[in-house]
Motif scaffolding. Structure first.
Motif, mmCIF file in Angstrom:
data_model
loop_
_atom_site.group_PDB
_atom_site.id
_atom_site.type_symbol
_atom_site.label_atom_id
_atom_site.label_comp_id
_atom_site.label_asym_id
_atom_site.label_seq_id
_atom_site.Cartn_x
_atom_site.Cartn_y
_atom_site.Cartn_z
ATOM 1 N N LEU A 306 0.756 -1.398 -0.211
ATOM 2 C CA LEU A 306 0.088 0.458 -0.092
ATOM 3 C C LEU A 306 0.602 1.161 0.096
ATOM 4 C CD1 LEU A 306 -2.582 1.114 0.024
ATOM 5 C CD2 LEU A 306 -2.546 0.969 2.603
ATOM 6 N N ASP A 307 2.212 1.355 1.243
ATOM 7 C CA ASP A 307 2.915 2.521 0.900
ATOM 8 C C ASP A 307 3.711 2.160 -0.426
ATOM 9 O OD1 ASP A 307 2.242 2.407 3.548
ATOM 10 O OD2 ASP A 307 4.163 1.543 4.753
ATOM 11 N N SER A 308 3.815 1.829 -1.144
ATOM 12 C CA SER A 308 4.567 1.347 -1.871
ATOM 13 C C SER A 308 3.550 2.327 -3.660
ATOM 14 C CB SER A 308 5.380 0.792 -3.182
ATOM 15 O OG SER A 308 6.554 -0.438 -1.878
ATOM 16 N N SER A 309 2.342 1.424 -3.561
ATOM 17 C CA SER A 309 0.970 2.182 -4.356
ATOM 18 C C SER A 309 0.822 3.593 -4.525
ATOM 19 C CB SER A 309 -0.055 1.344 -4.690
ATOM 20 O OG SER A 309 -0.507 1.322 -3.342
ATOM 21 N N THR A 310 0.959 4.009 -2.818
ATOM 22 C CA THR A 310 0.661 5.186 -2.919
ATOM 23 C C THR A 310 2.080 5.884 -3.500
ATOM 24 O OG1 THR A 310 -0.970 5.108 -1.038
ATOM 25 C CG2 THR A 310 -0.097 6.689 -1.010
ATOM 26 N N SER A 311 3.433 6.058 -2.768
ATOM 27 C CA SER A 311 4.164 6.749 -3.118
ATOM 28 C C SER A 311 4.271 7.169 -4.901
ATOM 29 C CB SER A 311 5.457 6.069 -2.678
ATOM 30 O OG SER A 311 6.486 6.796 -3.025
ATOM 31 N N LEU A 312 4.053 5.481 -5.658
ATOM 32 C CA LEU A 312 3.812 5.977 -7.195
ATOM 33 C C LEU A 312 2.981 6.414 -7.763
ATOM 34 C CD1 LEU A 312 5.848 2.498 -8.086
ATOM 35 C CD2 LEU A 312 7.185 4.025 -7.954
ATOM 36 N N LEU A 313 1.935 6.083 -7.088
ATOM 37 C CA LEU A 313 0.771 7.133 -7.782
ATOM 38 C C LEU A 313 -0.227 7.635 -7.177
ATOM 39 C CD1 LEU A 313 -0.506 3.469 -9.803
ATOM 40 C CD2 LEU A 313 1.071 5.090 -10.808
ATOM 41 N N GLY A 314 0.133 8.429 -6.057
ATOM 42 C CA GLY A 314 -0.671 8.668 -5.146
ATOM 43 C C GLY A 314 -1.610 8.307 -3.790
ATOM 44 N N SER A 315 -2.448 8.699 -3.340
ATOM 45 C CA SER A 315 -2.995 8.195 -2.720
ATOM 46 C C SER A 315 -4.220 8.047 -3.001
ATOM 47 C CB SER A 315 -3.231 9.533 -1.713
ATOM 48 O OG SER A 315 -3.860 10.580 -1.930
ATOM 49 N N VAL A 316 -5.274 7.970 -3.616
ATOM 50 C CA VAL A 316 -6.332 7.726 -4.905
ATOM 51 C C VAL A 316 -5.977 6.592 -5.961
ATOM 52 C CG1 VAL A 316 -7.972 8.335 -6.084
ATOM 53 C CG2 VAL A 316 -7.423 9.802 -4.041
ATOM 54 N N LEU A 317 -5.206 7.126 -6.684
ATOM 55 C CA LEU A 317 -4.889 6.076 -7.671
ATOM 56 C C LEU A 317 -3.355 5.307 -7.434
ATOM 57 C CD1 LEU A 317 -3.570 8.695 -10.618
ATOM 58 C CD2 LEU A 317 -6.315 6.878 -9.911
ATOM 59 N N GLY A 318 -3.089 5.190 -6.665
ATOM 60 C CA GLY A 318 -2.207 4.458 -5.966
ATOM 61 C C GLY A 318 -2.651 2.833 -5.523
ATOM 62 N N PRO A 319 -3.858 3.458 -4.412
ATOM 63 C CA PRO A 319 -5.482 2.068 -3.812
ATOM 64 C C PRO A 319 -5.832 1.575 -4.770
ATOM 65 C CG PRO A 319 -4.592 4.003 -2.376
ATOM 66 C CD PRO A 319 -4.134 4.272 -3.428
ATOM 67 N N VAL A 320 -6.142 2.339 -5.824
ATOM 68 C CA VAL A 320 -6.749 1.793 -6.798
ATOM 69 C C VAL A 320 -6.092 0.945 -8.173
ATOM 70 C CG1 VAL A 320 -8.706 2.518 -9.494
ATOM 71 C CG2 VAL A 320 -8.341 3.728 -7.105
ATOM 72 N N ALA A 321 -5.274 1.217 -8.215
ATOM 73 C CA ALA A 321 -4.021 -0.025 -8.831
ATOM 74 C C ALA A 321 -3.630 -0.309 -8.016
ATOM 75 C CB ALA A 321 -2.931 1.189 -9.649
ATOM 76 N N LEU A 322 -3.709 -0.705 -6.550
ATOM 77 C CA LEU A 322 -3.283 -1.943 -5.911
ATOM 78 C C LEU A 322 -4.542 -3.278 -6.021
ATOM 79 C CD1 LEU A 322 -1.426 -3.569 -4.819
ATOM 80 C CD2 LEU A 322 -2.473 -2.375 -2.116
ATOM 81 N N LEU A 323 -5.573 -2.505 -5.623
ATOM 82 C CA LEU A 323 -6.776 -3.080 -6.258
ATOM 83 C C LEU A 323 -6.999 -3.825 -7.651
ATOM 84 C CD1 LEU A 323 -9.106 -4.037 -4.678
ATOM 85 C CD2 LEU A 323 -10.223 -2.119 -5.724
ATOM 86 N N LEU A 324 -6.630 -3.621 -8.555
ATOM 87 C CA LEU A 324 -7.393 -3.580 -10.281
ATOM 88 C C LEU A 324 -5.825 -4.922 -10.042
ATOM 89 C CD1 LEU A 324 -7.331 -0.390 -11.903
ATOM 90 C CD2 LEU A 324 -9.592 -1.849 -11.553
ATOM 91 N N LEU A 325 -4.836 -4.889 -9.465
ATOM 92 C CA LEU A 325 -3.977 -5.421 -9.564
ATOM 93 C C LEU A 325 -4.194 -6.673 -8.897
ATOM 94 C CD1 LEU A 325 -1.272 -6.424 -10.814
ATOM 95 C CD2 LEU A 325 -0.369 -5.733 -8.373
ATOM 96 N N ILE A 326 -4.699 -6.876 -7.782
ATOM 97 C CA ILE A 326 -5.737 -7.576 -6.831
ATOM 98 C C ILE A 326 -6.334 -8.882 -8.099
ATOM 99 C CG2 ILE A 326 -6.761 -9.417 -4.718
ATOM 100 C CD1 ILE A 326 -4.902 -6.382 -3.361
ATOM 101 N N VAL A 327 -7.713 -7.266 -8.801
ATOM 102 C CA VAL A 327 -7.804 -8.952 -9.267
ATOM 103 C C VAL A 327 -8.101 -8.611 -10.450
ATOM 104 C CG1 VAL A 327 -10.659 -7.671 -10.267
ATOM 105 C CG2 VAL A 327 -9.882 -6.677 -8.399
ATOM 106 N N ALA A 328 -7.083 -8.402 -11.285
ATOM 107 C CA ALA A 328 -6.307 -8.832 -12.425
ATOM 108 C C ALA A 328 -5.847 -10.732 -11.658
ATOM 109 C CB ALA A 328 -5.734 -8.167 -12.951
#
Length: 422
Positions: A306-328
């Protein structure tokens, strides 16, 4: 226009193509009829030569670096990064006292690296008088050959000879597959892991015990394997259902051996941290060292992703991208191709991914840590029987090897110092 007029101009080309294919088939016939171990061994040698060429070409362009002069030779070029830590273990074993920073926290040291590979090389050196620079790549490369053969035997439990061979080809050309010939523990661990999975699937639990222990002392896969075997045993103990009438039931003898393996797996998972504690007297010798490699601070499970995704993509897009990765991944994991690799290989892959998701701090080394997910090579071979598809995957993987070696293995200083680790 008569049909013969249409066909005429293409006949010479068709005849030439047919003749070429017949020649290829005749040339390949001895290899196709050869024993499986010869075919897989030949494939391993060919793919290692390709990776050697990639390494050698990248070494020619290697500039000044922390280890050797510019444009090093092949053996020097592959003996960098974590290989240097294994080399320290080969020379001096492990420190009895942890090196510490001014605040008392452990600094980076060799306790982060598991002992089986460097100690095996050290034992061979004591017998032969060979050096690290000569023996370490040889041991790693031979272990990679053993891993290829063992992986093929494992894949054959679920696939035909052709599909299993393609799966091994995918494994041996995977973008990070050059790691199989460098002085790292990955190739040795891959062999032991494939052997352990094979023995478990064949229900040879007693034979699996020493293999599981050695695997857990080569790379940090012990926790994941203990979880996998618990799930495997739980599944075997559940009543058979109508759609799986041929599910073999556990006999009393098998149950005892399975419980023994479960105990050994659990002990193996914690063996290295316990050894580090025993040698140094510090209960957190291993975990504290690992924390130093992460930059310090306690590990909070699942938080690094979660920290890495937030650091790379921001506090909104980061968790969303992480969730999409899990769904994929969930969708892929439940795809037809993945289901065909069998429930045990799926359970192992799920267990290892859960382990990575719980403890790993995502970085460029993450690509290398995906190697234990090698059963997905078989799933890739199940996607399509098309030779065009399978050949395209191999070519694409080889091209990505070039990217991995040039981008991550070759050293180039970042603006802030250092470089991304492979």
């Amino acid at each position: 226009m008569p049909k013969s007029d249409l066909a005429g101009p293409t006949e010479p080309g068709s005849a030439l193509n047919s003749a070429l294919w017949r020649g290829v088939r005749r040339g390949m016939a001895p290899i196709i009829r050869s024993p499986w171990w010869f075919r897989i061994g030949l494939l391993y040698v060919l793919t290692r030569f390709i990776s050697y060429l990639i390494f050698a070409a990248a070494a020619l362009h290697q500039g000044a670096n922390p280890w050797f002069e510019a444009s090093p030779g092949y053996l020097n070029f592959i003996d960098i990064w974590d290989s240097q830590w294994y080399h320290r273990i080969f020379d001096d074993l492990y420190p009895q006292q942890l090196p510490r920073a001014e605040d008392g926290s452990p600094q980076e040291n060799t306790w982060a690296f598991y002992p089986l590979f460097p100690l095996l090389v050290k034992a061979l050196a004591s017998l032969t008088g060979g050096s690290w620079g000569a023996l370490a790549p040889l041991v790693a490369t031979l272990a990679g050959l053993a891993a290829s053969l063992m992986s093929y035997a494992l894949f054959r439990l679920f696939a035909s000879t052709v599909t299993a061979t393609w799966a091994v080809a995918f494994l041996l050309t995977f973008p990070i597959s050059p790691i199989l010939q460098v002085p790292y523990a990955e190739s040795l661990n891959l062999f032991l892991l494939a052997a352990a999975l094979y023995l478990v699937i064949k229900h040879r639990y007693l034979l699996a015990m020493p293999v599981v222990l050695l695997s857990a002392l080569s790379r940090p896969v012990g926790l994941a394997f203990a979880l996998f075997f618990f799930l495997h045993l739980l599944l075997r103990m559940l009543p058979a259902k109508d759609f799986e009438p041929r599910k073999p039931q556990l006999s009393a003898t098998q149950l005892l051996s399975a419980l023994a393996l479960l105990l050994v797996s659990a002990l193996a998972a914690f063996a290295w941290p316990l050894i580090a504690w025993w040698v140094t007297g510090d209960v957190a010798a291993y975990t504290g060292t690992e924390a130093a490699w992460r930059g310090g601070g306690p590990l909070v499970l699942f938080k690094p992703w979660l920290d890495s995704s937030t650091s790379l993509l921001g506090s909104v897009l980061g968790p969303v991208a992480l969730l999409l990765l899990i769904v994929a991944f969930v969708l892929y994991f439940n795809s037809r191709a993945v289901r065909r690799i069998g429930i045990d290989l799926r359970l192992w892959s799920l267990s290892y991914l859960l382990y990575l998701f719980a403890v790993l701090h995502p970085q460029t080394s993450t690509f290398r840590l995906l190697l234990p997910l090698f059963p997905f090579a078989l799933a890739t071979a199940f996607i399509s029987r098309s030779k065009a598809f399978r050949s395209a995957v191999v070519v694409f993987f080889i091209l990505l090897q070039i990217v991995w070696v040039v981008w991550l293995w070759a050293w180039a200083p970042l603006p802030g110092g250092g470089d991304y680790p492979p």
